[in-house]
Design a protein around this motif. Sequence first.
Motif, short mmCIF file in Angstrom:
data_model
loop_
_atom_site.label_atom_id
_atom_site.label_comp_id
_atom_site.label_asym_id
_atom_site.label_seq_id
_atom_site.Cartn_x
_atom_site.Cartn_y
_atom_site.Cartn_z
N ARG A 79 0.78 -1.23 0.26
CA ARG A 79 0.12 -0.05 0.07
C ARG A 79 0.83 1.38 -0.02
O ARG A 79 0.26 2.27 0.15
CB ARG A 79 -1.19 -0.21 1.15
CG ARG A 79 -2.03 -1.19 1.09
CD ARG A 79 -3.01 -1.14 2.16
NE ARG A 79 -3.63 -0.07 2.44
CZ ARG A 79 -4.86 0.36 1.89
NH1 ARG A 79 -5.28 -0.46 0.59
NH2 ARG A 79 -5.68 1.46 2.03
N GLY A 80 2.20 1.26 -0.26
CA GLY A 80 3.02 2.46 -0.67
C GLY A 80 3.56 3.20 0.72
O GLY A 80 3.47 2.50 1.80
N ASP A 84 -1.63 3.49 2.56
CA ASP A 84 -2.81 4.23 2.05
C ASP A 84 -3.39 3.91 0.51
O ASP A 84 -4.43 4.00 0.02
CB ASP A 84 -3.26 5.52 2.27
CG ASP A 84 -1.84 6.49 1.66
OD1 ASP A 84 -1.30 5.90 0.84
OD2 ASP A 84 -2.10 7.52 2.20
N ALA A 85 -2.36 2.99 -0.28
CA ALA A 85 -2.58 2.91 -1.60
C ALA A 85 -2.85 4.12 -2.57
O ALA A 85 -3.73 4.16 -3.37
CB ALA A 85 -3.64 1.80 -1.75
N VAL A 361 -9.55 1.93 -0.36
CA VAL A 361 -8.84 3.31 -0.29
C VAL A 361 -9.58 4.41 0.36
O VAL A 361 -10.70 4.59 -0.13
CB VAL A 361 -8.20 3.61 -1.73
CG1 VAL A 361 -7.31 4.78 -1.53
CG2 VAL A 361 -7.65 2.36 -2.26
N LEU A 362 -8.98 4.90 1.19
CA LEU A 362 -9.64 6.19 1.56
C LEU A 362 -9.03 7.43 1.09
O LEU A 362 -7.85 7.56 1.14
CB LEU A 362 -9.52 6.51 3.39
CG LEU A 362 -9.94 7.71 3.94
CD1 LEU A 362 -11.48 7.77 4.04
CD2 LEU A 362 -9.40 7.65 5.42
N MET A 402 -5.82 1.45 -6.75
CA MET A 402 -5.27 2.40 -6.01
C MET A 402 -5.63 3.76 -6.66
O MET A 402 -6.18 3.79 -7.71
CB MET A 402 -3.87 2.19 -6.24
CG MET A 402 -3.35 2.19 -7.56
SD MET A 402 -1.37 2.23 -7.73
CE MET A 402 -0.73 3.76 -6.70
N ILE A 403 -5.00 4.74 -5.95
CA ILE A 403 -5.28 6.12 -6.67
C ILE A 403 -3.88 6.84 -6.75
O ILE A 403 -3.19 6.77 -6.12
CB ILE A 403 -6.03 7.02 -5.66
CG1 ILE A 403 -7.43 6.51 -5.61
CG2 ILE A 403 -6.03 8.54 -6.14
CD1 ILE A 403 -8.35 7.21 -4.59
#
Length: 468
Positions: A79-80, A84-85, A361-362, A402-403
């Motif tokens: 998730r980076g 948080d992705a 993902v938030l 993901m974003i």
Amino acid sequence: MRSFAWTVLLPLTVAILGLGAIVTWMVAVPTPPLERRVPGLDRPVRSIRQKSEKRELSGTLVTLEGKPSSVPGEWPRFRGPNLDAIWEDPSVTLARSWPPEGPRRIWSIEVGEGFAAAAIKDGRVYIIDYDRDKEEDVVRCLSLDDGRDIWQFRYHNTVKRNHGMSRTIPTVTDKYVVTIGPKCHVACLDRLTGKNYWLIDMAERWGATVPPWYTGQCPLVENDRVILAPGGPQALMVAVDAATGKELWRTPNPRDWKMTHSSIMPVVFQGIRMYVYCATGGVVAVRADDGTILWDTSEWKISLATVPSPLALPDDRIFFCGGYDSGALLMRLKKEGDRIIPAVESQLPPQQFGSTQQTPVLYKGFIYGVREKDKQMVCLDLNGNQRWASGPQYRFGLGPYMIANGLLLALDDDGRLTMAEATPEAFRPLAQARVLEGHDCWGPMAIVKGRLIVRSSTEMVCLDLTAN
């Protein structure tokens, strides 16, 4: 008459002589003492050794011809960077449309069957792979430029196909790369050279039970401490020193909860940093400093396979979700005196939201994820109410999402990549292309400088998403 006597007396004589020999042997040879049968002593030798001696584990480092890329940036773990992705880099402009053939493919490599995904740091790509022919776990360091191996660290591990083998993501720091193999082997290596600092079998050291479909937990590294959740009889969670592998603290396991496929997530509540983990029987949170249990609850558990990790929300809330008709749950942490109480706020039915594998993902106050029931991408507000769904023409299965720079990227089971605007207003797709030819494209994505790494069950690909 004489013949009859001989027929009777000969067997009788032999029997008497044999009885005498037996008596003589019993007197001459002492009888060994008989021990009372104790449960557990009849286990295989390996099971007994797990509790006593610690078998020395070792591996082999192989240096190869790959060269690190000069492309900077990092996606150093599951998730980076911020768990948080979300990837944001204002120096890079992503293309908002693709040609019919999709984004440019920079390189592709074959990988062992599974879902183990990439971590990236300073022009190097790290994955844990499996070599079926040699029966070895393989930690691989690749060039971000062309996918060629820079080095490999290999150790023996017999793994049978069970819908793939390797399925975790390394964690990379300035000095270390830490991996967890399919059967709970944890390796800590020098991230530049591949030199082995230590190799631990969590099953042997802490009594971990390898989960169904093998290990899915990704390692967490903070302040040169490796945080693991073995779920052993006396070790629900542990912290070890990254340099030595020495145990620093251990969380007891009074409820005998076992390891799942979920990963540990840090959460801060009123200045207290804790590690939250979804075990087999419920959720536990421990103090980051010393592993003391701060709270636990059995209000959230999944009977078959727990995969998604906890998602911290604003206002001291945590979002949990799962598959197999588990739905989702919103929990709020409260302080009562010196105690922290996890209070259930609401439960979302599977028709509203649930996720078999991926963690949502938030982003900017909204939750994005793929709903298990109809495989549609949905946007939820912080109370779990739906803002939009992608519709039946856009289904994503169990693939990752993901974003990236405000754009939502989602990969479906068969390798079709979709790009959409990350907005709560509506699902607004911008581009779609098949970027992988395989199936079960479930490994989480990784990105730096617009280079996106995705994988199918047997192929890993690096794509250029930048606007040229």
